[in-house]
Design an enzyme around this catalytic site. Structure first.
Site, PDB file in Angstrom:
ATOM      1  N   ALA A 148       0.904  -1.164  -0.009  1.00 58.14           N
ATOM      2  CA  ALA A 148      -0.095  -0.077  -0.256  1.00 58.14           C
ATOM      3  C   ALA A 148       0.877   1.271  -0.037  1.00 58.14           C
ATOM      4  O   ALA A 148       0.645   2.360   0.773  1.00 58.14           O
ATOM      5  CB  ALA A 148      -1.098  -0.108   1.288  1.00 58.14           C
ATOM      6  N   GLN A 151      10.001   1.153  16.492  1.00 59.50           N
ATOM      7  CA  GLN A 151      10.343  -0.084  15.629  1.00 59.50           C
ATOM      8  C   GLN A 151      11.824   0.270  15.089  1.00 59.50           C
ATOM      9  O   GLN A 151      12.623  -0.494  15.317  1.00 59.50           O
ATOM     10  CB  GLN A 151       9.467  -0.027  14.377  1.00 59.50           C
ATOM     11  CG  GLN A 151      10.075  -1.066  13.281  1.00 59.50           C
ATOM     12  CD  GLN A 151       9.050  -0.929  12.183  1.00 59.50           C
ATOM     13  OE1 GLN A 151       8.254  -1.422  12.007  1.00 59.50           O
ATOM     14  NE2 GLN A 151       9.397  -0.108  10.809  1.00 59.50           N
ATOM     15  N   GLN A 160      10.986   7.561  10.274  1.00 58.66           N
ATOM     16  CA  GLN A 160      11.164   7.739  11.669  1.00 58.66           C
ATOM     17  C   GLN A 160       9.852   7.919  12.334  1.00 58.66           C
ATOM     18  O   GLN A 160       9.739   7.886  13.472  1.00 58.66           O
ATOM     19  CB  GLN A 160      11.855   9.003  11.916  1.00 58.66           C
ATOM     20  CG  GLN A 160      13.376   9.257  11.288  1.00 58.66           C
ATOM     21  CD  GLN A 160      13.838  10.561  11.928  1.00 58.66           C
ATOM     22  OE1 GLN A 160      13.149  11.618  11.817  1.00 58.66           O
ATOM     23  NE2 GLN A 160      15.061  10.796  12.037  1.00 58.66           N
ATOM     24  N   LYS A 161       8.691   7.838  11.615  1.00 57.73           N
ATOM     25  CA  LYS A 161       7.276   7.736  12.074  1.00 57.73           C
ATOM     26  C   LYS A 161       7.078   6.431  12.892  1.00 57.73           C
ATOM     27  O   LYS A 161       6.446   6.602  13.845  1.00 57.73           O
ATOM     28  CB  LYS A 161       6.249   7.555  10.838  1.00 57.73           C
ATOM     29  CG  LYS A 161       4.949   7.688  11.281  1.00 57.73           C
ATOM     30  CD  LYS A 161       3.673   7.671  10.236  1.00 57.73           C
ATOM     31  CE  LYS A 161       3.534   6.255   9.776  1.00 57.73           C
ATOM     32  NZ  LYS A 161       2.780   5.509  10.719  1.00 57.73           N
ATOM     33  N   HIS A 221       2.844   4.709  -0.632  1.00 55.76           N
ATOM     34  CA  HIS A 221       2.367   5.970  -0.692  1.00 55.76           C
ATOM     35  C   HIS A 221       3.652   6.970  -0.616  1.00 55.76           C
ATOM     36  O   HIS A 221       4.768   6.468  -0.838  1.00 55.76           O
ATOM     37  CB  HIS A 221       1.572   6.526   0.552  1.00 55.76           C
ATOM     38  CG  HIS A 221       2.075   6.025   1.745  1.00 55.76           C
ATOM     39  ND1 HIS A 221       3.221   6.709   2.373  1.00 55.76           N
ATOM     40  CD2 HIS A 221       1.629   5.325   2.996  1.00 55.76           C
ATOM     41  CE1 HIS A 221       3.330   6.092   3.709  1.00 55.76           C
ATOM     42  NE2 HIS A 221       2.545   5.270   3.852  1.00 55.76           N
ATOM     43  N   GLU A 222       3.439   8.214  -0.637  1.00 54.22           N
ATOM     44  CA  GLU A 222       4.764   9.103  -0.921  1.00 54.22           C
ATOM     45  C   GLU A 222       5.748   8.935   0.301  1.00 54.22           C
ATOM     46  O   GLU A 222       6.926   9.044  -0.018  1.00 54.22           O
ATOM     47  CB  GLU A 222       4.295  10.191  -1.008  1.00 54.22           C
ATOM     48  CG  GLU A 222       5.264  11.474  -1.047  1.00 54.22           C
ATOM     49  CD  GLU A 222       6.124  11.249  -2.366  1.00 54.22           C
ATOM     50  OE1 GLU A 222       7.362  11.841  -2.285  1.00 54.22           O
ATOM     51  OE2 GLU A 222       5.582  10.769  -3.310  1.00 54.22           O
ATOM     52  N   GLY A 223       5.526   8.409   1.453  1.00 56.68           N
ATOM     53  CA  GLY A 223       6.298   8.036   2.487  1.00 56.68           C
ATOM     54  C   GLY A 223       7.367   7.078   2.084  1.00 56.68           C
ATOM     55  O   GLY A 223       8.480   7.253   2.217  1.00 56.68           O
ATOM     56  N   HIS A 224       6.783   6.102   1.636  1.00 52.37           N
ATOM     57  CA  HIS A 224       7.637   4.919   1.180  1.00 52.37           C
ATOM     58  C   HIS A 224       8.427   5.417   0.032  1.00 52.37           C
ATOM     59  O   HIS A 224       9.648   4.901  -0.125  1.00 52.37           O
ATOM     60  CB  HIS A 224       6.597   3.679   0.501  1.00 52.37           C
ATOM     61  CG  HIS A 224       5.821   3.229   1.714  1.00 52.37           C
ATOM     62  ND1 HIS A 224       4.411   3.118   1.776  1.00 52.37           N
ATOM     63  CD2 HIS A 224       6.217   2.573   2.792  1.00 52.37           C
ATOM     64  CE1 HIS A 224       3.954   2.715   2.680  1.00 52.37           C
ATOM     65  NE2 HIS A 224       5.070   2.137   3.528  1.00 52.37           N
TER      66      HIS A 224
END
Length: 338
Positions: free
Chosen positions: A35, A160, A155-156, A37-40
């Site tokens: 899934a 983890q 970093q979100k 998105h721009e973060g990935h």
């Protein structure tokens, strides 16, 4: 060097691709549950930039059942492989490794797994028992399978990230871990694959997570600035009299009062909690899991005399969707640079 893009559904396919490329540069991996998105995409672009044109970038797409607990959203977690392939290719990946559950765990649930330890039982670990054990187990497997020199994580997912770094250090994995800052939408909401679950009204409530973090950050900046001001004010009587003569004594006193008062971290938490308390009264309400200001080395709460890097983290549920967010804060260095 011309670059071709491929999908590898099995480890054998992945290893053939790695061997065929005989990569002269560094290799990188970006691990995802799909899934994309721009973060990935930002992570993939960072990996490509890091390894250069001669390097090799693998993106993994695998929804790991080991890190989902009972009643969580494993079955409804979005699976969009066709779109993910396009996103990965456009961002600069060389290959997407998208194994099935049977490929990753051919004998069913593995008997030998990793344990996250005490840090894995705090915050997210307390809210989702066993989550970090499953996460570390699959990350370890994927590091072995993808053979990277460097791995990129957002970093979100701060806890983890901290646990992966600890695993790599404790178990002597020969890989560098690179953190990439959180990517946000224009309204401040941290990008997440779960954002698509939110209705317009739920999204409005969910914005309280980032607004709470920003409120805490703003209070932190103000406190650090006052501390810097206090350090600039001498304590000698002669100087105090001189300051008074030019009308600065009140400002100096205020700065000292704030700088020496206990509860700096408490004030930051209070500023963030005020926003969250207001969101709890919205329709739909925000159900807060936790708000914490922690040392990223072990995810324990920081004290009043803490200096260095810290993380202000929050997690909550809006409707049936659970979201997390955090921002980094630095204590004790405001105004130190010269």
């Amino acid at each position: 060097m011309s670059r071709t893009f491929a999908l590898a559904p099995t480890a054998a396919d992945l290893h053939r691709a790695l061997d065929r490329h005989a990569v002269p540069g560094r290799t990188a991996v970006v691990m995802t549950m799909g899934a994309l998105h721009e973060g990935h995409a930002t992570l993939i672009r960072a990996a490509r930039e890091h390894v250069g044109r001669e390097g090799f970038v693998t993106v993994t797409v695998f929804v790991n059942p080991l890190q989902f607990g009972e009643g969580e959203d494993l079955d409804r977690y979005p699976r969009t492989l066709d779109a993910d392939l396009k996103t990965a290719e456009q961002a600069g990946a060389d290959i997407v490794f998208a194994p099935s559950v049977e490929e990753m765990y051919p004998g069913g649930r593995p008997e030998v797994t990793l344990r996250a330890g005490a840090m894995g039982e705090r915050l997210e670990g307390a809210a989702r028992p066993g989550h970090f054990d499953g996460m570390l187990t699959v990350v370890a497997k994927l590091l072995h399978l993808t053979r990277p020199d460097v791995a990129f994580f957002g970093q979100k997912d701060a806890q983890q990230l901290a646990l992966i770094r600890r695993m790599v250090r404790d178990l002597n994995f020969g890989v560098d871990i690179v953190a990439v800052p959180t990517v946000r939408e224009e309204d401040g909401l941290a990008l997440s694959s779960r954002n698509r679950y939110l209705s317009p009204q739920e999204r409005h409530t969910a914005l309280a997570l980032s607004r709470a973090l920003f409120a805490g950050r703003d209070r932190h900046i103000a406190l650090e600035a006052l501390r810097a001001r206090a350090r600039e004010v001498p304590s000698s009587r002669a100087r105090a009299e001189a300051l008074s003569a030019i009308g600065e004594s009140r400002a100096a006193a205020d700065a000292h009062a704030v700088a020496t008062a206990s509860g700096g971290p408490a004030a930051i938490r209070a500023a963030a909690r005020q926003v969250l308390d207001e969101a709890a009264r919205l329709d739909p309400p925000l159900e807060l899991d936790y708000l914490a200001l922690v040392d990223p080395a072990d995810f324990t709460e920081i004290g009043d005399d803490f200096t260095g890097e810290a993380v202000l983290a929050v997690a909550g549920r809006v409707g049936s969707t659970r979201l997390i967010d955090n921002i980094p804060l630095t204590f004790g260095t405001f105004g130190d640079a010269s």
